[in-house]
Design a protein around this motif. Structure first.
Motif, PDB file in Angstrom:
ATOM      1  N   GLU A 300      -6.063  -8.298  -1.885  1.00  8.86           N
ATOM      2  CA  GLU A 300      -4.759  -7.817  -2.316  1.00  8.86           C
ATOM      3  C   GLU A 300      -3.741  -8.027  -1.201  1.00  8.86           C
ATOM      4  O   GLU A 300      -4.088  -8.034  -0.020  1.00  8.86           O
ATOM      5  N   ARG A 323      -5.478  -1.989   6.881  1.00 11.67           N
ATOM      6  CA  ARG A 323      -5.668  -2.039   5.437  1.00 11.67           C
ATOM      7  C   ARG A 323      -4.344  -2.354   4.767  1.00 11.67           C
ATOM      8  O   ARG A 323      -3.279  -2.289   5.392  1.00 11.67           O
ATOM      9  N   SER A 326      -2.051   0.708  -1.004  1.00 10.26           N
ATOM     10  CA  SER A 326      -2.407   0.614  -2.423  1.00 10.26           C
ATOM     11  C   SER A 326      -1.758   1.733  -3.209  1.00 10.26           C
ATOM     12  O   SER A 326      -1.782   2.893  -2.778  1.00 10.26           O
ATOM     13  N   HIS A 355     -10.479  -5.237  -6.540  1.00 14.05           N
ATOM     14  CA  HIS A 355      -9.310  -5.385  -5.686  1.00 14.05           C
ATOM     15  C   HIS A 355      -9.658  -4.875  -4.286  1.00 14.05           C
ATOM     16  O   HIS A 355      -9.950  -3.687  -4.108  1.00 14.05           O
ATOM     17  N   TYR A 357      -8.540  -4.096  -0.507  1.00 14.10           N
ATOM     18  CA  TYR A 357      -7.346  -3.810   0.273  1.00 14.10           C
ATOM     19  C   TYR A 357      -7.620  -3.901   1.771  1.00 14.10           C
ATOM     20  O   TYR A 357      -7.091  -3.137   2.567  1.00 14.10           O
TER      21      TYR A 357
END
Length: 455
Positions: A300, A323, A326, A355, A357
């Motif tokens: 992502e 990260r 999200s 997904h 991240y």
């Protein structure tokens, strides 16, 4: 005095309520008629108001009541000091195993008791036991709490620097991922156990495995593996990204462990799983290269957050450096230490989409360096609709034991300390005080007579 949740003290702002009520005690002026000017009629009426506290005791009681309620929300406690000088030491043994342990180690236990040692149940609460308890627990099953959890909790009950004798086995499935650091001297006396072999059938992803276990290791042999079809996996890696090498190594390890043939980037046909290792959006052509009901694992993109944390995987903490932010409401599979999504899963256009991240890159996290990486990828590569565990579950028949080389690690001590502390809740004391104050306030309120003014 300390507070478990200091934020509860914000409720002290409620003290302004009784203060306002008491200050708003409006005293109306009385009407006085004077004979010499009685003809003035209504124009002679006058009134006055005053704002003052008429009953200080009631105000103080009501304020104290709110203070106590605020303290209860903050959960007050005292740190109770437990001295290590009063007791010689403890003997820890599972109550259900006390009879067996006493039969095989009676001379050792008798000698320790004469020196002032106390016997305690190696279980939650660490209740005190006596030798008479050996006759009352012949068929009670042993506890199933991990030794790691019990040892960690024991440091809050056993005086620091004390000497402890623990009678327990070395079964590996009783230990957690990390051994605790103790504040007392631990002498672990393993129970006599013969080398035992055991076997069972384990199921995962619609496939059966025969497990064979001994004190040294546990092995799995796939059953009817000839009927398994190969798994086709396609990987797209953007220019400048070298994460694919870590993924390929993990996929080969999964294939070796499961005896499943894994074909990476097959020349023809549709793939069962697609890994999109790129910051760019997944292309339509890549999605179409995955078979219906297949899986898509994609990086992502978004705002990069560099707050140090960890990935919570299977009870382990894997260091996380960076990260992607999200906001997705999809099902969370992996999370960081703050509960933020690291891996989520949903289904769209006949594809199971994962997904991710973060990245398969040591600069983002240490996942690729951890042996858990292979286990964590297994339910994605060998998908099982009803499986909720990463890989194989722990089995009670597992015979593996803690390695002899780990013995010193389990006996880490800090003998410099002579005292330890234990938290003692003050909740009951505060509730009793609040009840007494509330009762007193109500009695005073009902006994107060209203001040009537006669005219």
């Amino acid at each position: 005095m300390h507070f478990l949740y200091p934020i509860g003290l914000l409720a002290l702002a409620g003290l302004i309520i009784p203060l306002i009520i008491h200050l708003w005690n409006v005293k109306q002026g009385k009407t006085v008629k004077i004979g010499s000017i009685a003809l003035l009629g209504e124009s002679s009426r006058a009134s006055s108001k005053s704002f003052k506290i008429n009953d200080w005791l009631l105000l103080v009681l009501r304020c104290l009541l709110l203070v106590l309620l605020a303290f209860l929300l903050a959960q007050p406690y005292l740190k109770k000091i437990i001295s290590g000088k009063n007791k010689t030491g403890w003997i820890l043994v599972d109550k259900a195993m006390l009879l067996q342990v006493f039969k095989t180690h009676n001379k050792t236990i008798d000698s320790l008791i004469k020196q002032g040692y106390e016997i305690h149940d190696f279980n939650i609460g660490f209740a005190k036991l006596t030798v008479k308890d050996t006759a009352a627990n012949k068929i009670k099953p042993a506890n199933t709490v991990s030794y790691t959890s019990l040892l960690s909790e024991s440091s809050h009950h056993i005086p620091a620097g004390a000497t402890v004798y623990l009678f327990a086995d070395h079964r590996l499935n009783r230990f957690g991922n990390e051994l605790p650091t103790l504040n007392y001297k631990l002498n672990w006396i393993p129970l006599n156990q013969t080398d035992t072999l055991s076997s069972w059938i384990a199921g995962y992803a619609g496939k059966k495995y025969e497990a064979k276990s001994n004190p040294s290791n546990t092995t799995y042999q796939a059953l009817n593996s000839a009927d398994e079809s190969p798994i086709d996996i396609t990987i797209h890696e953007a220019s400048g990204i070298t994460d694919g090498k870590y993924l390929i190594a993990a996929l080969k390890a999964i294939g070796s462990f499961t005896n499943r043939k894994i074909i990476i980037n097959p020349p023809t046909g549709k793939a069962d799983i697609g890994f999109w290792l790129s910051d760019d959006a997944v292309t339509a052509s890549f999605k179409s290269s995955i078979a219906p009901n297949g899986a898509l694992f994609q990086y992502e993109k978004g705002k990069v957050i560099t707050v140090p944390s960890f990935i919570n995987l299977d009870g382990r903490h894997i260091k996380l450096s960076k990260r992607i932010a999200s906001t997705s409401q999809a099902e969370k599979i992996w999370t960081d230490g703050f509960g933020n999504a690291i891996l989520t899963n949903d289904k769209a256009n006949a594809l199971h989409i994962f997904h991710f991240y973060s990245r398969f890159n040591p600069q983002w996290n240490e996942l690729v360096w951890d042996g858990l990486f292979v286990k964590a990828l297994m339910p994605i590569v060998i998908r099982a609709e009803e499986s909720t565990e990463f890989g194989f579950e722990d089995n009670p028949a597992d015979q593996r034991r803690l390695s002899v080389q780990q013995k010193e690690v389990t006996e880490i001590t800090k003998t410099e300390a002579t005292n330890t502390t234990q938290n003692e809740s003050l909740g009951i004391t505060f509730w009793i005080a609040a009840l007494l104050i509330f009762t007193t306030e109500r009695i005073l309120s009902f006994r107060k007579k209203p001040n009537y003014v006669k005219s």
